[in-house]
Design an enzyme around this catalytic site. Sequence first.
Site, PDB file in Angstrom:
ATOM      1  N   GLY A   1      43.657  41.336  29.068  1.00 52.78           N
ATOM      2  CA  GLY A   1      42.484  42.117  28.580  1.00 52.78           C
ATOM      3  C   GLY A   1      42.202  43.988  28.524  1.00 52.78           C
ATOM      4  O   GLY A   1      41.595  43.595  30.482  1.00 52.78           O
TER       5      GLY A   1
ATOM      6  N   ARG B   1      49.525  41.335  26.653  1.00 53.10           N
ATOM      7  CA  ARG B   1      50.122  39.826  27.152  1.00 53.10           C
ATOM      8  C   ARG B   1      51.015  39.375  27.095  1.00 53.10           C
ATOM      9  O   ARG B   1      51.598  39.696  25.828  1.00 53.10           O
ATOM     10  CB  ARG B   1      49.125  38.709  26.722  1.00 53.10           C
ATOM     11  CG  ARG B   1      47.447  38.973  26.716  1.00 53.10           C
ATOM     12  CD  ARG B   1      46.835  38.217  26.458  1.00 53.10           C
ATOM     13  NE  ARG B   1      45.235  38.993  26.137  1.00 53.10           N
ATOM     14  CZ  ARG B   1      44.013  38.592  27.209  1.00 53.10           C
ATOM     15  NH1 ARG B   1      44.246  38.031  27.985  1.00 53.10           N
ATOM     16  NH2 ARG B   1      43.505  39.327  26.706  1.00 53.10           N
TER      17      ARG B   1
ATOM     18  N   ASP C   1      42.661  37.267  36.206  1.00 52.86           N
ATOM     19  CA  ASP C   1      43.461  36.302  36.780  1.00 52.86           C
ATOM     20  C   ASP C   1      44.653  36.068  36.028  1.00 52.86           C
ATOM     21  O   ASP C   1      45.941  35.707  37.304  1.00 52.86           O
ATOM     22  CB  ASP C   1      42.457  34.796  36.814  1.00 52.86           C
ATOM     23  CG  ASP C   1      41.826  34.390  35.728  1.00 52.86           C
ATOM     24  OD1 ASP C   1      42.303  34.907  34.827  1.00 52.86           O
ATOM     25  OD2 ASP C   1      41.673  33.093  35.786  1.00 52.86           O
TER      26      ASP C   1
ATOM     27  N   THR D   1      38.736  43.725  34.599  1.00 49.83           N
ATOM     28  CA  THR D   1      38.020  42.517  33.366  1.00 49.83           C
ATOM     29  C   THR D   1      36.585  42.353  33.389  1.00 49.83           C
ATOM     30  O   THR D   1      35.803  42.368  34.523  1.00 49.83           O
ATOM     31  CB  THR D   1      38.867  40.678  33.460  1.00 49.83           C
ATOM     32  OG1 THR D   1      37.720  40.580  32.615  1.00 49.83           O
ATOM     33  CG2 THR D   1      38.560  40.010  35.339  1.00 49.83           C
TER      34      THR D   1
ATOM     35  N   ASP E   1      34.763  40.572  32.024  1.00 48.46           N
ATOM     36  CA  ASP E   1      34.216  39.065  32.197  1.00 48.46           C
ATOM     37  C   ASP E   1      33.223  38.852  33.213  1.00 48.46           C
ATOM     38  O   ASP E   1      33.165  38.196  33.641  1.00 48.46           O
ATOM     39  CB  ASP E   1      35.142  38.189  31.507  1.00 48.46           C
ATOM     40  CG  ASP E   1      35.627  38.216  30.530  1.00 48.46           C
ATOM     41  OD1 ASP E   1      35.152  38.621  29.694  1.00 48.46           O
ATOM     42  OD2 ASP E   1      36.802  37.118  30.538  1.00 48.46           O
TER      43      ASP E   1
ATOM     44  N   ASP F   1      34.917  36.959  35.729  1.00 49.31           N
ATOM     45  CA  ASP F   1      35.125  35.850  36.779  1.00 49.31           C
ATOM     46  C   ASP F   1      35.431  35.942  37.677  1.00 49.31           C
ATOM     47  O   ASP F   1      36.383  34.984  37.885  1.00 49.31           O
ATOM     48  CB  ASP F   1      35.381  34.741  35.208  1.00 49.31           C
ATOM     49  CG  ASP F   1      36.590  35.207  34.551  1.00 49.31           C
ATOM     50  OD1 ASP F   1      37.205  36.714  34.902  1.00 49.31           O
ATOM     51  OD2 ASP F   1      36.884  34.993  34.192  1.00 49.31           O
TER      52      ASP F   1
ATOM     53  N   ARG G   1      34.009  33.497  27.463  1.00 45.12           N
ATOM     54  CA  ARG G   1      34.390  31.870  27.517  1.00 45.12           C
ATOM     55  C   ARG G   1      34.212  31.063  28.176  1.00 45.12           C
ATOM     56  O   ARG G   1      33.349  29.759  28.310  1.00 45.12           O
ATOM     57  CB  ARG G   1      35.886  32.063  26.546  1.00 45.12           C
ATOM     58  CG  ARG G   1      36.791  32.367  25.338  1.00 45.12           C
ATOM     59  CD  ARG G   1      37.406  32.451  25.352  1.00 45.12           C
ATOM     60  NE  ARG G   1      37.927  33.434  24.961  1.00 45.12           N
ATOM     61  CZ  ARG G   1      39.052  34.246  25.194  1.00 45.12           C
ATOM     62  NH1 ARG G   1      40.047  33.645  25.774  1.00 45.12           N
ATOM     63  NH2 ARG G   1      39.325  35.824  25.121  1.00 45.12           N
TER      64      ARG G   1
HETATM   65  P1  ATP Z   1      42.053  38.878  31.300  1.00 45.07           P
HETATM   66  O1  ATP Z   1      40.350  38.289  32.255  1.00 45.07           O
HETATM   67  O2  ATP Z   1      41.011  40.185  30.596  1.00 45.07           O
HETATM   68  O3  ATP Z   1      42.075  37.820  30.435  1.00 45.07           O
HETATM   69  P2  ATP Z   1      44.091  38.307  32.303  1.00 45.07           P
HETATM   70  O4  ATP Z   1      45.076  39.308  33.530  1.00 45.07           O
HETATM   71  O5  ATP Z   1      43.873  36.811  33.043  1.00 45.07           O
HETATM   72  O6  ATP Z   1      43.121  39.288  31.738  1.00 45.07           O
HETATM   73  P3  ATP Z   1      45.864  37.136  30.768  1.00 45.07           P
HETATM   74  O7  ATP Z   1      45.831  37.242  29.628  1.00 45.07           O
HETATM   75  O8  ATP Z   1      45.792  35.574  31.099  1.00 45.07           O
HETATM   76  O9  ATP Z   1      44.937  38.370  31.030  1.00 45.07           O
HETATM   77  O10 ATP Z   1      47.047  37.177  31.446  1.00 45.07           O
HETATM   78  C1  ATP Z   1      48.038  38.589  31.825  1.00 45.07           C
HETATM   79  C2  ATP Z   1      49.033  38.429  31.607  1.00 45.07           C
HETATM   80  O11 ATP Z   1      49.696  37.690  32.705  1.00 45.07           O
HETATM   81  C3  ATP Z   1      50.194  36.587  30.621  1.00 45.07           C
HETATM   82  O12 ATP Z   1      50.128  37.678  29.487  1.00 45.07           O
HETATM   83  C4  ATP Z   1      51.368  36.864  31.077  1.00 45.07           C
HETATM   84  O13 ATP Z   1      51.713  37.501  30.837  1.00 45.07           O
HETATM   85  C5  ATP Z   1      50.957  37.094  32.905  1.00 45.07           C
HETATM   86  N1  ATP Z   1      50.559  35.574  33.686  1.00 45.07           N
HETATM   87  C6  ATP Z   1      49.442  34.817  33.468  1.00 45.07           C
HETATM   88  N2  ATP Z   1      49.532  33.328  33.956  1.00 45.07           N
HETATM   89  C7  ATP Z   1      51.147  33.788  34.435  1.00 45.07           C
HETATM   90  C8  ATP Z   1      51.598  32.665  34.754  1.00 45.07           C
HETATM   91  N3  ATP Z   1      51.277  30.746  35.315  1.00 45.07           N
HETATM   92  N4  ATP Z   1      52.630  32.643  35.392  1.00 45.07           N
HETATM   93  C9  ATP Z   1      53.617  33.715  35.105  1.00 45.07           C
HETATM   94  N5  ATP Z   1      52.823  35.088  34.432  1.00 45.07           N
HETATM   95  C10 ATP Z   1      51.763  34.771  34.086  1.00 45.07           C
END
Ligand code: ATP
Length: 328
Positions: free
Chosen positions: A15, A76, A107, A130, A132, A134, A176
């Site tokens: 995000g 994503r 994360d 992020t 959030d 978190d 969330r």
């Molecule tokens: P936000 O906190 O804003 O949601 P985020 O970085 O946690 O941000 P995610 O959509 O959870 O957002 O993760 C971003 C991208 O990281 C995912 O779309 C995916 O491509 C990659 N990713 C997440 N988890 C894994 C994993 N276990 N293995 C490989 N790639 C991953």
Amino acid sequence: MAKRVRRIGVMTSGGDSPGMNAAIRAVVRACAYYHTDCIGYYRGYQGMINGESIKLNARSVRNIVNQGGTILQSARSKAFLTEEGRARAAENLKKDEVDGMILIGGDGTFRGGQVFSKEHGISVIGVPGTIDNDIFGTNYAIGYDTALNTVVEAIDKIRDTASSHNRLFFVEVMGRDAGFIALNSGIGAGAEEILIPEENLGLERLLESLERSRRAGKTSSIVVVSEGDKIGKNVFELADYVKENLPNYDARVTVLGHIQRGGRPSCFDRVLASRLSVKAVELLLDGKKDLMVGMLNNEIESCSLDRALKGKHNINKELLKISEILST
Ligand code: ATP
């Protein structure tokens, strides 16, 4: 001896959050300062897989420190969850002669970076971005402060109409799994109740509290509800339940949604993004890898990605007490 880092890649993923541009700018300018090439990948991991990149120099990032969103865009990527996807990304990075990547995101982004580094030996450093907030290992993530200010401004406006019409407003905010936005914006905006995933107040106690407020002479009320709150199925059901049980209240719902991600970053987020990102470049240049940078007690620190992913950033329970005292 570790190989000298000549080219650093940067991307924004997950995000988007206000201040990501300030982070990109700081990565690029720090690279320029340390005579290191910098290359940006569009749309996070997806751009790494597709080979969508752009060479960045100090002038490429002019006039973005004050802009919301991310000039590199975010995404994503389902393909990055697969070994084949990650192998394609690694091939592109090798072709581009990238020695290390700076990953700005949450994360999920760090989890992806950890797997990628292990499989392909490419050094990664995470920068927490992020709204959030978190993430373990940092008191603040980039974008959180701006989001709080956006929410407080919106609730101030809602309060004007709430008090003009003697209404009870349920305001749903993002979060969330974590109640950081709800708890802090709720206190900042003077909410009567704050409902967060970490603390299940329960329907009965919510009704009692609202009744108490009414008897104490409050004619309008604001209840801030975190997306992930577990009392009702969602904020609309919660409002319906209260309407049924407390017919004296004219209850309404506002879902703030994506406005919380947008807007110009606050000064706090710009400075945070700048400090974290310069440190991230310095760590890569120092031969470090698989770390996340964070701010703890106003100092820029780093911890392993593993620790950042396994730890839990807890809300400050003292704030719940403050909220209770102030809603008397
Ligand atoms: P936000 O906190 O804003 O949601 P985020 O970085 O946690 O941000 P995610 O959509 O959870 O957002 O993760 C971003 C991208 O990281 C995912 O779309 C995916 O491509 C990659 N990713 C997440 N988890 C894994 C994993 N276990 N293995 C490989 N790639 C991953």
